[in-house]
Scaffold this active site. Structure first.
Site, PDB file in Angstrom:
ATOM      1  N   GLY A  46       0.931  -1.060  -0.242  1.00  0.00           N
ATOM      2  CA  GLY A  46       0.202  -0.186  -0.157  1.00  0.00           C
ATOM      3  C   GLY A  46       0.659   1.615   0.573  1.00  0.00           C
ATOM      4  O   GLY A  46       0.357   2.675  -0.287  1.00  0.00           O
ATOM      5  N   GLU A 101       4.643   4.295   6.048  1.00  0.00           N
ATOM      6  CA  GLU A 101       2.965   3.057   5.986  1.00  0.00           C
ATOM      7  C   GLU A 101       2.231   4.201   5.258  1.00  0.00           C
ATOM      8  O   GLU A 101       2.181   5.418   5.044  1.00  0.00           O
ATOM      9  CB  GLU A 101       2.315   2.756   6.950  1.00  0.00           C
ATOM     10  CG  GLU A 101       1.797   1.529   7.517  1.00  0.00           C
ATOM     11  CD  GLU A 101       1.303   0.543   6.507  1.00  0.00           C
ATOM     12  OE1 GLU A 101       1.368   0.796   5.133  1.00  0.00           O
ATOM     13  OE2 GLU A 101       1.089  -0.683   7.307  1.00  0.00           O
ATOM     14  N   ASP A 102       0.558   3.119   4.704  1.00  0.00           N
ATOM     15  CA  ASP A 102      -0.140   4.540   4.201  1.00  0.00           C
ATOM     16  C   ASP A 102      -1.410   5.330   4.688  1.00  0.00           C
ATOM     17  O   ASP A 102      -1.543   6.247   4.448  1.00  0.00           O
ATOM     18  CB  ASP A 102      -0.957   3.379   2.357  1.00  0.00           C
ATOM     19  CG  ASP A 102      -1.547   1.770   2.438  1.00  0.00           C
ATOM     20  OD1 ASP A 102      -0.933   1.321   4.243  1.00  0.00           O
ATOM     21  OD2 ASP A 102      -1.908   1.260   2.483  1.00  0.00           O
ATOM     22  N   ASP A 105      -4.830   2.056  10.432  1.00  0.00           N
ATOM     23  CA  ASP A 105      -6.760   2.337  10.683  1.00  0.00           C
ATOM     24  C   ASP A 105      -7.110   1.709  12.035  1.00  0.00           C
ATOM     25  O   ASP A 105      -7.188   2.319  12.804  1.00  0.00           O
ATOM     26  CB  ASP A 105      -6.922   0.741   9.368  1.00  0.00           C
ATOM     27  CG  ASP A 105      -8.592   0.951   9.772  1.00  0.00           C
ATOM     28  OD1 ASP A 105      -9.062   1.883   9.639  1.00  0.00           O
ATOM     29  OD2 ASP A 105      -8.475  -1.006   9.408  1.00  0.00           O
ATOM     30  N   LYS A 133      -7.288   6.803  10.282  1.00  0.00           N
ATOM     31  CA  LYS A 133      -8.525   6.789  10.555  1.00  0.00           C
ATOM     32  C   LYS A 133      -8.825   7.018  12.239  1.00  0.00           C
ATOM     33  O   LYS A 133      -8.578   5.613  12.758  1.00  0.00           O
ATOM     34  CB  LYS A 133      -9.380   5.397  10.141  1.00  0.00           C
ATOM     35  CG  LYS A 133      -9.269   5.961   8.928  1.00  0.00           C
ATOM     36  CD  LYS A 133     -10.252   4.872   8.666  1.00  0.00           C
ATOM     37  CE  LYS A 133      -9.823   3.799   6.588  1.00  0.00           C
ATOM     38  NZ  LYS A 133     -10.551   2.508   6.193  1.00  0.00           N
ATOM     39  N   PHE A 154     -14.000   3.774   3.773  1.00  0.00           N
ATOM     40  CA  PHE A 154     -12.871   2.978   3.039  1.00  0.00           C
ATOM     41  C   PHE A 154     -11.831   4.234   1.756  1.00  0.00           C
ATOM     42  O   PHE A 154     -12.869   4.016   0.699  1.00  0.00           O
ATOM     43  CB  PHE A 154     -13.197   1.309   2.712  1.00  0.00           C
ATOM     44  CG  PHE A 154     -12.071   0.317   2.096  1.00  0.00           C
ATOM     45  CD1 PHE A 154     -11.548  -0.013   3.541  1.00  0.00           C
ATOM     46  CD2 PHE A 154     -12.030   0.301   1.027  1.00  0.00           C
ATOM     47  CE1 PHE A 154     -10.250  -1.161   3.118  1.00  0.00           C
ATOM     48  CE2 PHE A 154     -10.701  -1.075   1.072  1.00  0.00           C
ATOM     49  CZ  PHE A 154     -10.005  -0.829   1.768  1.00  0.00           C
ATOM     50  N   VAL A 155     -10.870   3.775   2.542  1.00  0.00           N
ATOM     51  CA  VAL A 155     -10.263   4.974   1.288  1.00  0.00           C
ATOM     52  C   VAL A 155      -9.623   3.689   0.321  1.00  0.00           C
ATOM     53  O   VAL A 155      -8.961   2.770   0.312  1.00  0.00           O
ATOM     54  CB  VAL A 155      -9.449   5.986   0.834  1.00  0.00           C
ATOM     55  CG1 VAL A 155     -10.271   6.766   2.010  1.00  0.00           C
ATOM     56  CG2 VAL A 155      -8.319   5.496   2.304  1.00  0.00           C
ATOM     57  N   ASP A 161      -5.582  -0.520  -2.045  1.00  0.00           N
ATOM     58  CA  ASP A 161      -5.969  -1.174  -3.186  1.00  0.00           C
ATOM     59  C   ASP A 161      -7.219  -1.484  -1.715  1.00  0.00           C
ATOM     60  O   ASP A 161      -7.629  -1.451  -1.127  1.00  0.00           O
ATOM     61  CB  ASP A 161      -5.445  -1.830  -2.746  1.00  0.00           C
ATOM     62  CG  ASP A 161      -5.563  -3.273  -2.101  1.00  0.00           C
ATOM     63  OD1 ASP A 161      -5.393  -2.931  -1.034  1.00  0.00           O
ATOM     64  OD2 ASP A 161      -5.865  -4.403  -1.718  1.00  0.00           O
ATOM     65  N   ARG A 167      -4.992   0.383  -7.167  1.00  0.00           N
ATOM     66  CA  ARG A 167      -3.563   0.990  -6.367  1.00  0.00           C
ATOM     67  C   ARG A 167      -3.037   2.254  -7.528  1.00  0.00           C
ATOM     68  O   ARG A 167      -2.354   2.623  -6.660  1.00  0.00           O
ATOM     69  CB  ARG A 167      -2.630   0.261  -6.617  1.00  0.00           C
ATOM     70  CG  ARG A 167      -2.538  -0.672  -5.595  1.00  0.00           C
ATOM     71  CD  ARG A 167      -1.555  -1.775  -5.289  1.00  0.00           C
ATOM     72  NE  ARG A 167      -1.662  -3.009  -4.345  1.00  0.00           N
ATOM     73  CZ  ARG A 167      -1.879  -3.487  -3.284  1.00  0.00           C
ATOM     74  NH1 ARG A 167      -1.932  -2.010  -2.157  1.00  0.00           N
ATOM     75  NH2 ARG A 167      -2.774  -4.299  -2.165  1.00  0.00           N
TER      76      ARG A 167
HETATM   77  P1  IMP Z   1      -4.091  -2.016  10.493  1.00  0.00           P
HETATM   78  O1  IMP Z   1      -3.425  -2.769  10.889  1.00  0.00           O
HETATM   79  O2  IMP Z   1      -5.685  -2.171  10.817  1.00  0.00           O
HETATM   80  O3  IMP Z   1      -4.060  -0.502  10.805  1.00  0.00           O
HETATM   81  O4  IMP Z   1      -4.178  -1.507   8.779  1.00  0.00           O
HETATM   82  C1  IMP Z   1      -3.178  -1.222   7.891  1.00  0.00           C
HETATM   83  C2  IMP Z   1      -3.708  -1.465   6.736  1.00  0.00           C
HETATM   84  O5  IMP Z   1      -5.034  -2.231   6.345  1.00  0.00           O
HETATM   85  C3  IMP Z   1      -3.050  -0.804   5.556  1.00  0.00           C
HETATM   86  O6  IMP Z   1      -1.710  -0.984   5.496  1.00  0.00           O
HETATM   87  C4  IMP Z   1      -3.604  -1.454   4.332  1.00  0.00           C
HETATM   88  O7  IMP Z   1      -3.376  -2.042   3.789  1.00  0.00           O
HETATM   89  C5  IMP Z   1      -5.185  -1.076   4.889  1.00  0.00           C
HETATM   90  N1  IMP Z   1      -6.253  -0.635   5.289  1.00  0.00           N
HETATM   91  C6  IMP Z   1      -6.510   0.146   5.910  1.00  0.00           C
HETATM   92  N2  IMP Z   1      -7.603   0.748   5.756  1.00  0.00           N
HETATM   93  C7  IMP Z   1      -8.590   0.873   4.359  1.00  0.00           C
HETATM   94  C8  IMP Z   1      -8.587   1.491   3.469  1.00  0.00           C
HETATM   95  O8  IMP Z   1      -9.518   2.960   4.179  1.00  0.00           O
HETATM   96  N3  IMP Z   1      -7.944   1.646   2.526  1.00  0.00           N
HETATM   97  C9  IMP Z   1      -7.122   0.335   1.372  1.00  0.00           C
HETATM   98  N4  IMP Z   1      -6.802  -0.345   3.007  1.00  0.00           N
HETATM   99  C10 IMP Z   1      -7.027   0.229   3.965  1.00  0.00           C
HETATM  100 MG    MG Z   2      -0.835  -2.226   3.990  1.00  0.00          MG
END
Ligand code: IMP
Ligand code: MG
Length: 177
Positions: A46, A101-102, A105, A133, A154-155, A161, A167
């Protein structure tokens, strides 16, 4: 074969807005690490677009390495399970590491990665994330360099992606369901 063309994601952050912010982050990082050499660790897949733009906005000697992780299947909600699928090619011991990181979440992925990288004894370790977020946070992880805070949507685009698609969108948009 007469499937309707899929709707384009609704724009949330334009390419120009993203570029301006990435340039700013690059300047902050260049200033904070002046006279140091930086080791960028980009999280696949990402963050590949963000990392490519961010590293070109940083005026420092730097290296780039990649970490592959899996925390999601092809769904839009977290599994809570993080696994390294591709490890760094080189050690980071004694280096000034910036994890790129992208999106943060739930925070579970970056929490896991920051803890993992810390055990490798870098000289310093900071986090850059294009998006955050906060409404979805399950663990709190301070983001040293943050692009944008967004709502709980969700973006996709600019590297992010849904089921491996979108992407290559130049902007960040919200999937319309
Ligand atoms: P976390 O562990 O829940 O913080 O998730 C992080 C990962 O989930 C990110 O690196 C993304 O790959 C994916 N992710 C979380 N939210 C989104 C979104 O809105 N769009 C796309 N990928 C997301
Ligand atoms: Mg990611």
């Amino acid at each position: 074969m007469n499937e309707p063309a899929p709707e384009l994601p609704a724009p949330l952050l334009s390419a120009a807005v993203i570029q301006a912010r990435v340039q700013e982050l690059g300047q902050f990082i260049s200033r904070d690490y002046a006279d140091k050499e930086l080791a960028i660790v980009a999280v696949l897949a990402g963050s590949f677009v963000f990392a490519a733009d961010l590293c070109r906005a940083i005026e420092l000697p730097l290296s780039v390495d990649f970490l592959g992780v899996r925390s999601y299947g092809d769904s839009t909600s977290t599994s809570g399970v993080v696994r390294i699928t591709h490890d760094l090619m080189r050690p980071i011991e004694g280096k000034h590491v910036l994890l790129v990181e992208d999106i943060v979440d739930t925070g579970l992925t970056v929490r896991f990665l920051m803890d993992n990288l810390q055990t490798r004894r870098p000289a310093s370790l900071r986090l850059a994330s294009l998006l955050n977020k906060p409404e979805r946070a399950r663990v709190s992880v301070p983001i040293d360099y943050l692009g944008f805070t967004i709502e709980d949507v969700f973006v996709v685009g600019y590297g992010l992606d849904h089921a491996q698609r979108y992407r290559n969108l130049p902007y960040i948009g919200v999937l319309q369901s």
